[in-house]
Design an enzyme around this catalytic site. Structure first.
Site, PDB file in Angstrom:
ATOM      1  N   TYR A 289      67.819 -11.692 -38.294  1.00 44.25           N
ATOM      2  CA  TYR A 289      67.045 -10.458 -38.443  1.00 44.25           C
ATOM      3  C   TYR A 289      68.021  -9.347 -38.810  1.00 44.25           C
ATOM      4  CZ  TYR A 289      64.451  -6.249 -37.434  1.00 44.25           C
ATOM      5  OH  TYR A 289      63.868  -5.022 -37.562  1.00 44.25           O
TER       6      TYR A 289
ATOM      7  N   GLU B 243      64.022  -3.573 -43.776  1.00 46.97           N
ATOM      8  CA  GLU B 243      64.036  -4.713 -42.862  1.00 46.97           C
ATOM      9  C   GLU B 243      64.057  -6.005 -43.658  1.00 46.97           C
ATOM     10  OE1 GLU B 243      61.554  -5.331 -38.928  1.00 46.97           O
ATOM     11  OE2 GLU B 243      60.442  -6.187 -40.596  1.00 46.97           O
TER      12      GLU B 243
END
Ligand code: GDP
Ligand code: MN
Length: 387
Positions: free
Chosen positions: A109, A197
């Site tokens: 992530y 992101e």
């Protein structure tokens, strides 16, 4: 402003982030051809909506032939996808992204956001890619790496390398990973983003590090100097009421409650929402029609509020300082001459010419409940709902 995954990928690719080959499609045939063009033997068909968590909602389909790509596209196009981020009304899929499938060895992530409290950009990374950042912080908080970047200095190479080391990336991939992180940082700062992101950032079987899913949001106040970004806007993905409002210079935020608000001044709007809450109610929106609160603006505000099916009562709260209550009252009378309101209406006027204003309303044929203070207005609105 949010953009689609494929748009974010293209932007990040310009900053050196590696992305899988892919193309956008608007029909099953189109998608099938794209799959052949891309080549390979496995593809991912991805619904383009402004939301994450599409995988769990059935919006990401792995395919083993161009024919399957066409079928998956047929299934998704025009469909309303409800994810845990879209709200119950969901979002319509109008575009499909076809991408060569990646053989995933590891998923990370990577996220960049504003950290208002430290006035810096915070890079958040985790070895637990694929999960949402909320899930990661709940289930694997120890896996989270945070790095604070001073905006005036910008991201330094060593900071990016530190994150890469923290993720346990293999030595030969450290440089590439650091370049990816710096690319994201540069995209963030040079394009006036508020969020970048990549989830997952994957290590492939071939030892490449690539962005399999990207999300970007941008600062609306900077769009005037980012034509390349503002062109990417897709209004079909936005709340229709908010689009209507922003196109007409109204300051509007849709909320979950059922008391619709028409208020002049952002501060008064905030105070009114607090009062509604205190009285035991829930506001359906924040709406600041502006200090001017001209009759035209009031008409638009009533149109906007009546578009919202959640609204069961409307509260109008106007404080006339520079403005005058009689003008506002005339605006309300004119507005309700043009628009039919099917829910009870509570009106509170205060300030300059309040008696004149109230008299205009009383003498009109408008059906409404008069309130004489903010508290009184909130209580009356809530009481109507309880009946
Ligand atoms: P999201 O659910 O909206 O976050 O959409 P993603 O693009 O992140 O896709 C969801 C999940 O599907 C990812 O976390 C991956 O595990 C998986 N996925 C996405 N692309 C690929 C791919 O090319 N190959 C494989 N094997 N899995 C993929
Ligand atoms: Mn994702």
């Amino acid at each position: 402003m949010d953009i689609h995954e494929y748009q974010a990928k293209k932007l990040l690719a310009d900053f050196g982030v590696i992305i899988p080959r892919g193309g956008i499609a608007y029909s099953p045939e189109n998608a099938e051809n794209k799959a052949r063009e891309i080549g390979g033997s496995k593809w991912v068909v991805k619904a383009q909506i402004h939301s994450g968590a599409r995988g769990k909602a059935g919006g990401i389909i792995l395919c083993n032939s161009p024919l399957e790509v066409a079928q998956a596209t047929d299934k998704l196009l025009g469909k309303k996808l409800v994810t845990n981020q879209t709200g119950p009304q969901g979002k319509i899929v109008n575009r499909i992204y076809v991408e060569e499938a990646t053989d995933i060895k590891k998923e990370f992530y990577l996220g960049l956001v504003f950290d208002r409290s430290s006035e810096s950009i915070m890079v958040v990374a985790s070895t637990e890619g694929g999960m949402s950042v909320e899930e990661i912080s709940k289930e694997k908080p120890e896996s989270i790496i945070r790095s604070k970047i001073e905006v005036a200095v910008g991201m330094q190479k060593f900071q990016a390398r530190e994150i890469a080391f923290g993720l346990g990336v293999e030595p030969e991939l450290i440089n590439r990973t650091a370049e990816t992180i710096i690319g994201c940082y540069r995209a963030f700062s040079e394009l006036d983003a508020t969020m970048v992101e990549i989830n997952p950032l994957a290590v492939s079987g071939q030892g490449q590090i690539l962005a399999l899913d990207c999300k970007m949001s941008f600062d609306n106040n900077a769009l005037f100097r980012r034509n390349q970004i503002s062109e990417l806007r897709d209004k079909t993905q936005e709340n229709p009421s908010e689009v209507y409002a922003s196109d007409r210079g109204l300051n509007y935020v849709s909320l979950d409650g059922n008391i619709g608000n028409i208020i002049n001044g952002a501060g008064l709007a905030m105070a009114s929402m607090d009062m509604i809450k205190l009285a035991g109610g829930e506001p359906a929106n924040f709406l600041d029609v502006g200090g001017g609160a001209t009759p035209e603006k009031i008409v638009k505000a009533f149109k906007l509020i009546s578009m919202d099916e959640k609204v069961k009562v409307i509260l109008v709260n106007i404080f006339a300082g520079i403005n005058r209550c009689d003008w506002v009252a005339e605006g309300i009378v004119q507005a309700l001459d043009k628009i039919e309101i099917n829910v009870p209406l509570v009106i509170r006027l205060a300030g300059t010419n309040v008696e004149k204003g109230n008299k205009i309303l009383r003498d009109s044929k408008i059906k409404y409940i008069e309130a004489n203070s903010l508290e009184d207005a909130a209580n009356k609105a809530v009481k109507i709902l309880k009946k």
